[in-house]
Design a protein around this motif. Sequence first.
Motif: not given
Length: 276
Positions: A73-82, A86-95, A192-199
């Motif tokens: 439950t919590w882990d499924t929701k957590y992954y969906a939240f991530i 990710t989708k937000w950062n692809l679609e919006n200028p304010v990251k 440590a990992v740089r996943f994206t410019d923002y993660f």
Amino acid sequence: MDKKKITIALLDMYNGEPNQGMRCIIDIINRFSPFVSFKIYDVRGKCELPEIEQYDIYISTGGPGNPLIGDGTWDTKYYAFIDTLTKWNLENPVKKHVLFICHSFQMACKHFGLAEITKRNDTSFGVMTIHKTKEGQTDPLFEGLSDPFYAIDSRDYQVVQPNLKVFSKKGAKIISLEKIRDHVQYERAIMAVRFTDYFVGTQFHPEADPISFVSHLRNKEAKEKIKEMKGKRKFRNMLEDLMDDDKIYRTNETLIPNFLRTAINDLLKTKKIMSN
């Protein structure tokens, strides 16, 4: 939340277990007061997750247990939240900026398909040297830190066997590795990992301060377990490292503040451009 301030969501992954990590993170955030405000969400204990429109920055904490196992439950929701972030950062200028720590870092690496998560042969606990990779030399997260630098490490699991094709496809970068161990034929774990410019994420605990570690050692059982694991000489060396201003203190005063400054500057710059 006060939208005149930069807003931070703390994603509590401790599952109700006593810890010093949250205190340390809050202490660091409070250094940026009155420019920021924050709220804690109990992800594992209460399945709480924030509305992403309400927050600018997210810090997902360390936590106990196997990072590959949730309750469905919590882990499924957590992954969906991530995925939503990710989708937000692809679609919006304010990251949205995210820092994943330890347990959260392991979960993120697995979720993005970057590497394998395996159980260590023994527990890693104490002060560890962290070595920057070539990419890590210029990563803003590590600005002001030496190479190697020192951090508190506490884990039974590790991130290994990176899938470099996936790293390349996603634009992710390994920015630090664990210490070199010439006498042991084990693969060096990713620290440590740089996943994206923002993660970005760390296996070690950048929030830890000597106070938190000494507090843990007040537990006689924990203290004796560490002594047995490390031996008396390494235990004494670890205590000396804790008190060295250029080691754990330096990382505590540098890494998460670097993350917050980078995020805040990016947010303010983008919002200013959009308001013109």
